[in-house]
Design a protein around this motif. Structure first.
Motif, PDB file in Angstrom:
ATOM      1  N   LYS A  79       0.807  -1.223   0.000  1.00 14.14           N
ATOM      2  CA  LYS A  79       0.000   0.000   0.000  1.00 14.14           C
ATOM      3  C   LYS A  79       0.841   1.274   0.000  1.00 14.14           C
ATOM      4  O   LYS A  79       0.296   2.357   0.200  1.00 14.14           O
ATOM      5  CB  LYS A  79      -0.934   0.000   1.211  1.00 14.14           C
ATOM      6  CG  LYS A  79      -2.017  -1.069   1.165  1.00 14.14           C
ATOM      7  CD  LYS A  79      -2.788  -1.169   2.474  1.00 14.14           C
ATOM      8  CE  LYS A  79      -3.398   0.141   2.897  1.00 14.14           C
ATOM      9  NZ  LYS A  79      -4.147   0.024   4.180  1.00 14.14           N
ATOM     10  N   LEU A  80       2.149   1.155  -0.221  1.00 17.41           N
ATOM     11  CA  LEU A  80       2.970   2.362  -0.310  1.00 17.41           C
ATOM     12  C   LEU A  80       2.689   3.081  -1.628  1.00 17.41           C
ATOM     13  O   LEU A  80       2.324   2.459  -2.628  1.00 17.41           O
ATOM     14  CB  LEU A  80       4.456   2.007  -0.224  1.00 17.41           C
ATOM     15  CG  LEU A  80       4.996   1.613   1.154  1.00 17.41           C
ATOM     16  CD1 LEU A  80       6.425   1.109   1.023  1.00 17.41           C
ATOM     17  CD2 LEU A  80       4.937   2.787   2.122  1.00 17.41           C
ATOM     18  N   SER A  81       2.870   4.382  -1.646  1.00 15.30           N
ATOM     19  CA  SER A  81       2.614   5.172  -2.849  1.00 15.30           C
ATOM     20  C   SER A  81       3.533   4.736  -3.984  1.00 15.30           C
ATOM     21  O   SER A  81       4.614   4.185  -3.764  1.00 15.30           O
ATOM     22  CB  SER A  81       2.803   6.662  -2.556  1.00 15.30           C
ATOM     23  OG  SER A  81       4.137   6.924  -2.146  1.00 15.30           O
ATOM     24  N   ASP A  82       3.082   4.996  -5.210  1.00 18.36           N
ATOM     25  CA  ASP A  82       3.801   4.509  -6.391  1.00 18.36           C
ATOM     26  C   ASP A  82       5.213   5.062  -6.496  1.00 18.36           C
ATOM     27  O   ASP A  82       6.130   4.355  -6.942  1.00 18.36           O
ATOM     28  CB  ASP A  82       3.015   4.865  -7.658  1.00 18.36           C
ATOM     29  CG  ASP A  82       1.699   4.100  -7.763  1.00 18.36           C
ATOM     30  OD1 ASP A  82       1.559   3.068  -7.071  1.00 18.36           O
ATOM     31  OD2 ASP A  82       0.822   4.526  -8.534  1.00 18.36           O
ATOM     32  N   ASP A  83       5.418   6.323  -6.106  1.00 17.68           N
ATOM     33  CA  ASP A  83       6.760   6.897  -6.234  1.00 17.68           C
ATOM     34  C   ASP A  83       7.757   6.186  -5.314  1.00 17.68           C
ATOM     35  O   ASP A  83       8.923   6.014  -5.669  1.00 17.68           O
ATOM     36  CB  ASP A  83       6.753   8.410  -5.983  1.00 17.68           C
ATOM     37  CG  ASP A  83       6.288   8.793  -4.585  1.00 17.68           C
ATOM     38  OD1 ASP A  83       5.575   7.990  -3.943  1.00 17.68           O
ATOM     39  OD2 ASP A  83       6.621   9.904  -4.134  1.00 17.68           O
ATOM     40  N   ILE A  84       7.290   5.727  -4.171  1.00 19.73           N
ATOM     41  CA  ILE A  84       8.164   4.991  -3.250  1.00 19.73           C
ATOM     42  C   ILE A  84       8.460   3.597  -3.796  1.00 19.73           C
ATOM     43  O   ILE A  84       9.611   3.163  -3.830  1.00 19.73           O
ATOM     44  CB  ILE A  84       7.536   4.888  -1.846  1.00 19.73           C
ATOM     45  CG1 ILE A  84       7.446   6.279  -1.206  1.00 19.73           C
ATOM     46  CG2 ILE A  84       8.344   3.943  -0.958  1.00 19.73           C
ATOM     47  CD1 ILE A  84       6.755   6.293   0.140  1.00 19.73           C
TER      48      ILE A  84
END
Length: 270
Positions: A79-84
């Protein structure tokens, strides 16, 4: 096998000395057969702040938000953001990571610190069980390559800025070694903005020469995790006793109240 290299680049200008150092690394390493990928943080408008926005969906405890715990849970659940996650994928695939940046306030620029805070998440980059010499990235190499605004003499044991080895300890031990990386000696470009054109060229030529054998370099020395007890993480008595008669301390941070070992954060084998 061809090596994969990730360069995390933190400078606003493509015409900067830092950009020239980054370009030299790309050129030389690519010529050696390496696959080189560059994360240009300013060009990417990379988000520097670690917030709840880095997590998709609801967080576990919105009222008392703890980034360390929430980011670990988000990493486990995808569930981490795409940029990460994009940066984590680059890091996972890389054999060597080079951080190229201008030194700001004796440390890294905020945008690079944000990359460190957000990408090197709990669980992905470290855990209580996997850190330091037993860290998750113990099979990868990493290094700092940076410019200073001050002269080299100012970062000496008698200089006004203090010993550069001390300045580097939190970055190289507290971040890179903590995550398990084999830390290569830093590439320091001393005050290129105040140097003559021929001196700047000489700096880049020296960097190009070093890059030819960079992948074969031995890393800096750090104290293995098993030299510390498992309860208070104090140096074990036998290790302490073994080094009690030595002239210098073990490392910059673990100095045993002795003089600091010279160049230990700047040269392998010291």
């Amino acid at each position: 096998m061809p090596k994969k290299v990730l360069i995390v680049f933190a400078h606003q200008s493509s015409g900067s000395f830092n950009a020239a150092a980054k370009n030299a690394a790309v050129e030389v390493l690519t010529a050696q057969g390496c696959t080189v990928e560059v994360s240009e943080l300013y060009a990417m408008s990379f988000k520097a702040t670690a917030t709840a926005e880095d997590i998709k969906g609801d967080v576990k405890n919105a009222e008392n938000f703890c980034y360390l715990e929430e980011s670990k849970l988000a990493w486990e659940q995808g569930k981490l953001s795409d940029d990460i996650t994009k940066e984590q994928t680059k890091l996972t695939e890389a054999d060597l990571i080079i951080f190229q940046f201008p030194m700001y306030w004796f440390s890294v620029p905020a945008i690079l610190k944000g990359w460190i805070d957000r990408v090197l998440t709990n669980g992905f980059a470290f855990s209580k069980e996997k850190r330091y010499s037993q860290g998750i990235f113990k099979d990868k190499k990493a290094m700092l390559s940076f410019t200073t605004g001050s002269l080299e003499s100012m970062f000496s044991p008698t200089g006004i800025n203090g010993d550069m080895n001390v300045t580097l300890w939190p970055l190289q031990n507290g971040i890179l070694h903590y995550c398990g990386f084999q830390v290569l000696a830093p590439q320091i470009f001393w005050a290129p903005s105040s140097a003559a054109a021929e001196d700047r060229k000489s700096m880049l030529d020296s960097w190009r020469t070093r890059l030819q054998g960079l992948l074969e370099e031995k890393p800096l020395s750090f104290i293995p995790l098993d030299c510390f007890d498992e309860k208070a993480f104090q140096l074990k008595p036998d290790v302490h006793e073994k080094h009690s008669s030595q002239e210098f301390g073990l490392t910059v941070g673990i100095h045993l109240n002795k003089p600091l070992p010279p160049h230990s954060q700047m040269k392998a084998g010291c």
